[in-house]
Each structure stands twice: as structure tokens, then as C-alpha cells.
Design an enzyme around this catalytic site. Structure first.
Site, PDB file in Angstrom:
ATOM      1  N   GLU A 131     -43.160 -43.184   4.591  1.00  0.00           N
ATOM      2  CA  GLU A 131     -42.326 -42.553   3.564  1.00  0.00           C
ATOM      3  C   GLU A 131     -42.062 -41.078   3.818  1.00  0.00           C
ATOM      4  OE1 GLU A 131     -42.512 -42.309  -1.311  1.00  0.00           O
ATOM      5  OE2 GLU A 131     -43.333 -44.034  -0.261  1.00  0.00           O
ATOM      6  N   ASP A 171     -45.577 -45.996   0.916  1.00  0.00           N
ATOM      7  CA  ASP A 171     -46.490 -46.123  -0.225  1.00  0.00           C
ATOM      8  C   ASP A 171     -46.287 -47.467  -0.913  1.00  0.00           C
ATOM      9  OD1 ASP A 171     -47.434 -43.585   0.276  1.00  0.00           O
ATOM     10  OD2 ASP A 171     -46.113 -42.626  -1.178  1.00  0.00           O
ATOM     11  N   TYR A 186     -53.915 -42.614  -4.050  1.00  0.00           N
ATOM     12  CA  TYR A 186     -52.504 -42.624  -4.431  1.00  0.00           C
ATOM     13  C   TYR A 186     -52.366 -42.319  -5.918  1.00  0.00           C
ATOM     14  CZ  TYR A 186     -47.630 -43.978  -4.508  1.00  0.00           C
ATOM     15  OH  TYR A 186     -46.273 -43.966  -4.634  1.00  0.00           O
TER      16      TYR A 186
END
Length: 691
Positions: free
Chosen positions: A9, A109, A318
Site C-alpha cells: 500500500e 493492509d 494495524y
């Protein structure tokens, strides 16, 4: 040479993944037209190439600025956004690297946004490889987890998540483009003015929350009431006690005050009980944003950006998660052993590690993609900025606290009779600190010294006081309480709520950063929406759509049906907006005019007391200055010079030294400068040129 192509990403994520996967931990970095990528060897050749967030977006198939618009397509961002020219080069490099790849892996992600980014790149830039690509799933960017994720690749993309994400983007685009163009076109058609007005599926209901609260505040009628207090002495220490019933008339309050006056009171009852205060639950994104606002006054958007930096530095897990669970697979003990090496956490981590078992106090919410936010145990390899340092420390201490023991508090309620009138004294203290010690300095409780408290014990009374009060209106939302309201009403997602609040600020619908107040422009926009398309601002409509998108993710709902229903709803709404375009334009134009005047209004004129001081620009010299509106009526010539560089904005304050208005000057690359407008007032700015 054939190789596996991993798409990530962001560039930082690509670097970490490449370093983790290379057998020697030394991936070869290459650059093509400014785009970095890495060559890795791990049982075969691997190339890791990053995106820069979304490389594809939605755009109308027809090039026009009108509405309604229902025909759209996914296109490279540079085709839809003038500022995205860099994306063209990025996509060319990815497409070139895809030509020699034999296996494709989505390493973005593992959430809706990451899934869409990976899917669109594999589909459009890599030649329809989305159906054969594999998926990495990880929650931290630590070497160990990335290696495990690659060695245990999911056999295909998370298509249910992709489908739900595509639906969300397309629905939001349909609402946003049609409603925003309707507002903008109405103003342009009526007044010839151009202004960027926007609303959408989530913006509308959020703005309505704020509008309803502002109306409640403005229509609130305060009512008087009185509080009766007494100052007493117990064992040589002074305490304030309060007469409990609310006194609604002054006559009654004075009567009780006179009747309660005495030099000696008596303790008539003592109630002592203990309460257990359980440890906090792990952070999800929303609760961490709210805590960061409460403690540091960081906006939700600032907290999100800070969390993202910490995640990319492999310091935390995350962050865009709604989970309040910490599964044991993350390795509680290993994380604590790593944190033990940091002097700031050594004592607490050591204390937890000697426990016979580690069990976190968890909340109810679950996120199938990621656990709650937690520190990886890695320590920063370079100095952190203040925000990053604060958020990291908060995350670590929350993690430590959830494993600690409950705290125990002692609460004491005492009733004291003053001539048979009951006054209350409430005292509290901590008996067992438990998790409080692990969460310092982010938790605090009142700690009272308990005097001897025995029924029948006499107390000294020094005075009985009466004070009048007025009931208060409901408080304005602040970023913390607005986030909570959005979450409660299921408006937006964990990843989008902060951005929605920021957009309302950017569109200049709100005043204030701590106390969010809807201004004239905000009232104008929400008034139009409530009158002509009330379903758009209905939290119920948005909640139902959110549920449908969750159903798509679970395979219970069909994307095409949800989109078809959305288009049908928007056709009815846009028809109504077209029919009432003139009325809408008049209403919004008036709101815009007032909003622009408010943006330039510094405050009341201290000279004439009649006009308003506004920021003006001289037609002759082209210089800006502050002048009184009374000048245009020949009543006042009050004027102040202004800096001729930077952006000047009123701040609604006056100089504490001289009473002149104060403005804020914004210079690129420098901190905002607060400036008193009176040239005779000192100290003044020495690095700003006035004229």
C-alpha cells in the site's frame, strides 16, 4: 527472470516487507522514474513494489459538470484528479514489473481500503491478475509476522471484503457527486457565484447532529436555582457539604439557609462501601482517538495520521480496527519482554511477567480482520515527534493496564444534620491501586483524607452559604463526543469518521475546533437538505446502508441490487433538487454571503461601538487593512494596518494589554502568529511587514 510480485500500500510498508522476507535481510532497492521497488530472495525471486495509497478512483463516464450522474467507471487517479499526475508514472512502473511476474500477491493492509487498493492494481495495472493472486494477512509490520504471513499466504483475495469496499466507494461517490453538484449548481445558477459546497451520505447526518445541538443551545431558556452549602470542620480539617434537594425559589432557599444556621452540626449517618474498578479494555481506533483528544487535544485526524506513522515504523499494530480483543497468538509475553528493555516500562512489564498467567480485560467488539491496537514491543530507532511519542506511550500503557489487577476504591457518604436539615459529604480514596499504576499519568481519581466518622459525632459549622445558579444548555459537540455519537448511530466507519469531521471543517460549515458550532453556511446547507431531501440527512438511511454493505461482506446481500436501489433513491432526490433549484440557490447564496462576511469580521469597532471591523483591501493601493463598516455610512474612520504577507484570519479575541482586536497570521512553513492590530501596542511582531 520470473519472480513473485508483491504489491503493497505504501513505500514504507514495501521496505519493511522486503527487509523481512529477504534471506539476508538486505533487499536490493531499485528506482525507476522515481518509483522504488525491491528485489528479494526467499526460496526464489520476489519483487516488492508499493502503491501510494489509492491509484484508482471513480469518475463519470461523461465529461460534464451537471447532474444527475449515474454512469461511472474506475479509472487511474490521474484521469480524475489534476494533482495526481505522479500516479501515471507509478502505474507504468507497476505494469512493467507485472510483465515478468509469474505469481502475484496482494500485500496491502488487510482492511476495506487496502483490499480495494490491491484489487484495483491487480485488475487494471497487472492485467486481470485479481482472480489468481494470493493474499498476505498481517496486523503488524514486524519481521516475524510478515514472514509468517508470506509463508502462509491466503489462496485468493478477500473478495467479500473487496465487494463490500467497492460498493461503499461507489455509493458514496454517487451520493457525493450528485448532491454536491446540486448545491453548487444551484448557487451558480442563482447568483453567478462559484463555491465548493459538498455533502454526502455520511456528511449530511453528521452535520445534522451538530445542527440539532446548535438549535437546542440557541433555543435554550435558562431557569434559576439555588445551592445551599456549608463549611464544616471535622477533627481540625475543613470540608464543604451540600444540601441535596434542588432549591427552585429564592424564598425557600433563604428560609432553609436561615433555619440551618448553627455553630454545631451532627453526623447522622455514615455509609461506607468498596467498589471494584476493572482495568480498561484494549483500544480500538475510535476509543483511542477519543482518549487522545481528551488527554492531548489531538483532533481525530491528527491521531489517525500519527497512528499510521507508528504502524509503518512497526511500533504498533494495524490501527484501523474496531476490535476490543487481544488474542493470545500475538504473544503477550514476548511483547512484554521487549518493552521491558525500555526504562520507562521496565518496572511495569517485569511485574506483569511474574504473573502466573496473562489474561487481558477485553471488550465486546470484534473485528475479523485485526485485533485491538497494541504495541509490537519494538522500540523507536529514531527520536519520535511529540505527537508520536505521546500516542505511543498511551498505547503501551493501555496495553500494560489491561493485564493488571482491578483497583479498589472506598466510597464514603456522610449525612450531617444542621438543625435537622440534611447536608451531604462524599469522600473517596483508593485502597488498592491495581491497574492505576500501569496507566499513569493517564488516569486520575480524587483522593480524600478520611477524618473520624462516627454517627452522633459533632462537627463545627463556620458558615452556611447560598449561591444562585442557572441551568445550562447542552454542551456543543467536541471531536471526542461527535465521534462517539457517530459510532453510536452507526454513521461512517472506523476509518472514515475522522475524515468526515475534517471535511466539515474544510467546507467551512463549522466554527471552532474544540467546541463545534454550525455557522451560517452550515445552517444553510443542512436547511436545504432537510427541506428538499430529508432522507439524505437521516441517520436511519445511512445505518441501513451500512448494514447492507456488511451483509455484502458476509455474502447475504447482492452488490448490484444495493447499487440499483441507491440509484433509484437518488433519481427521486435529484429530480426534487432540480425542480427547486432557484429556491435552493437563493437560500445558499445568502448563507454564503454571510459566511464570507463572517470570515472577514474581526469584531466590534472599539471607537464608534456601532460598526464591525472587517478585513478589506484598498482599491487604490491593493493593500489589505482592517476598517470599520461605519466608514461606508460616513460615521467612523477607524482603521488598522495588516501584514501584507501570509493569510490573516480573525480569532475573535482582543489584546489583553490594550484591548485592540487580535488576528492570527498564517505563514507557510512557520507557526501561526497572533498579532495585536494596534501599532502602538508592544511587543509586536518583528518579522512581519505591515502596510
Amino acid at each position: 527472470m520470473k519472480y513473485t510480485l508483491i504489491v503493497t500500500e505504501k513505500p514504507d510498508a514495501a521496505n519493511r516487507i522486503a527487509t523481512a522476507l529477504d534471506e539476508e535481510g538486505k533487499p536490493k532497492k531499485s528506482t525507476q522514474n522515481g518509483v522504488p521497488y525491491y528485489t528479494v530472495y526467499r526460496g526464489g525471486a520476489i519483487v516488492v513494489v508499493p502503491a501510494i495509497g489509492h491509484l484508482y478512483t471513480i469518475n463519470s463516464k461523461k465529461k460534464n459538470c451537471g447532474y444527475p450522474v449515474f454512469d461511472y467507471q474506475w479509472v487511474p487517479r490521474y484521469q480524475a484528479e489534476k494533482k495526481a499526475k505522479r500516479v501515471r508514472v507509478w502505474l507504468k512502473v507497476i505494469s512493467d514489473l507485472a510483465k515478468n511476474a509469474e505469481t502475484f500477491v496482494d500485500g496491502c493492509d488487510f482492511d476495506i481500503e487496502g483490499s480495494i487498493i490491491g484489487y484495483t492494481i491487480l485488475k487494471y495495472a497487472c492485467g486481470e491478475k485479481q482472480d489468481t493472486a494470493k493474499r498476505m494477512k498481517y496486523s503488524t509490520l514486524t519481521n516475524e509476522e510478515l514472514q509468517t504471513a508470506y509463508d502462509n499466504l491466503l489462496p485468493h483475495l478477500d473478495f467479500a471484503l473487496v465487494e463490500a469496499g467497492l460498493t461503499r466507494h461507489e455509493i458514496d461517490w454517487l451520493y457525493g457527486i450528485n448532491l454536491s453538484r446540486a448545491l453548487t449548481e444551484a448557487v451558480k445558477a442563482t447568483s453567478g457565484q462559484y463555491a465548493t459546497l459538498s455533502t454526502g451520505r455520511v456528511q449530511g447526518p453528521t452535520l445534522q447532529f451538530l445542527e440539532e445541538r446548535e438549535k437546542d443551545i440557541q433555543s435554550f431558556v435558562p431557569t434559576p436555582y439555588w445551592k445551599l452549602t456549608a463549611k464544616i470542620g471535622i477533627d481540625g480539617k475543613a470540608y464543604a457539604v451540600e444540601y441535596e434537594p434542588v432549591l427552585e425559589t429564592l424564598a425557600e432557599a433563604k428560609m432553609i439557609q436561615d433555619a440551618a444556621k448553627t455553630k454545631t452540626g451532627t453526623i447522622t449517618s455514615v455509609e461506607i462501601y468498596e467498589s471494584t474498578v476493572n482495568p480498561p479494555i484494549p483500544f480500538d481506533l475510535g476509543s483511542l482517538q477519543r482518549e487522545a483528544y481528551k488527554l492531548f487535544r489531538y483532533s481525530p485526524m491528527r491521531t489517525s495520521k500519527t497512528l499510521q506513522r507508528l504502524y509503518l515504523d512497526a511500533l504498533i499494530s494495524y490501527p484501523r480496527t474496531s476490535s476490543q480483543k487481544l488474542p493470545s497468538v500475538i504473544g503477550y509475553g514476548n511483547i512484554l519482554k521487549k518493552l521491558q528493555k525500555a526504562p520507562a516500562y521496565t518496572k511495569q512489564a517485569t511485574e506483569l511477567l511474574v504473573k502466573s498467567s496473562l489474561k487481558p480485560n477485553e471488550g465486546k467488539k470484534i473485528d475479523p480482520a485485526h485485533p485491538a491496537i497494541y504495541p509490537t514491543g519494538n522500540l523507536a530507532q529514531k527520536p519520535l515527534d511529540t505527537a508520536s511519542k505521546n500516542i505511543f506511550d498511551l498505547t503501551v500503557k493501555r496495553f500494560l493496564a489491561v493485564f493488571a489487577e482491578p483497583a479498589v476504591r472506598q466510597n464514603v457518604n456522610v449525612t450531617i444534620s444542621l438543625n435537622d436539615y440534611p447536608f451531604r459529604l462524599s469522600l473517596t480514596r483508593t485502597l488498592a491501586e491495581g491497574w492505576f499504576r500501569f496507566y499513569q499519568p493517564y488516569v486520575w481519581f480524587r483522593e480524600d483524607v478520611l477524618p473520624p466518622l462516627v454517627e452522633g459525632y459533632p462537627v463545627e459549622v463556620s458558615r452556611v452559604s447560598l449561591k444562585g445558579h442557572y441551568t445550562q444548555p447542552p454542551p456543543r459537540y467536541n471531536p471526542r463526543s461527535l465521534l462517539l455519537e457517530m459510532e453510536k448511530k452507526q454513521i461512517g466507519t472506523k476509518a472514515t469518521r475522522a475524515a468526515i469531521i475534517q471535511t466539515l471543517h474544510d467546507r467551512r460549515y463549522l466554527n471552532g475546533t474544540d467546541q463545534l458550532a454550525v455557522n451560517d453556511l452550515g445552517f444553510g446547507v443542512i436547511g436545504v437538505l432537510e427541506r428538499y431531501c430529508p432522507t439524505v440527512v437521516s441517520p436511519e438511511m445511512t445505518r441501513i446502508l451500512e448494514e447492507k454493505m456488511d451483509d455484502i461482506q458476509q455474502g447475504k446481500e447482492n452488490k448490484q441490487k444495493v447499487l440499483a436501489d441507491t440509484v433509484e433513491t437518488l433519481k427521486q432526490i435529484t429530480t426534487e433538487l432540480k425542480n427547486k433549484e432557484n429556491l435552493i440557490g437563493i437560500q445558499l447564496s445568502l448563507a454564503l454571503t454571510q459566511a464570507r462576511l463572517d470570515d472577514r469580521t474581526v469584531g466590534a469597532c472599539p471607537k464608534c461601538g456601532y460598526g464591525q471591523l472587517v478585513i478589506l483591501r484598498s482599491k487604490k493601493s491593493k493593500k489589505r487593512f482592517v476598517g470599520c463598516t461605519g466608514f461606508f455610512e460616513g460615521k467612523c474612520n477607524m482603521a488598522y494596518p495588516l501584514p501584507q504577507i501570509g493569510t490573516v484570519k480573525p480569532c475573535g479575541d482582543i489584546c489583553k494589554k490594550c484591548g485592540a482586536p487580535v488576528v492570527t497570521v498564517y505563514l507557510r512553513g512557520k507557526k501561526p502568529w497572533t498579532l495585536c492590530l494596534d501599532p502602538q501596542c508592544t511587543p509586536k511582531s518583528t518579522d512581519l511587514k505591515t502596510g
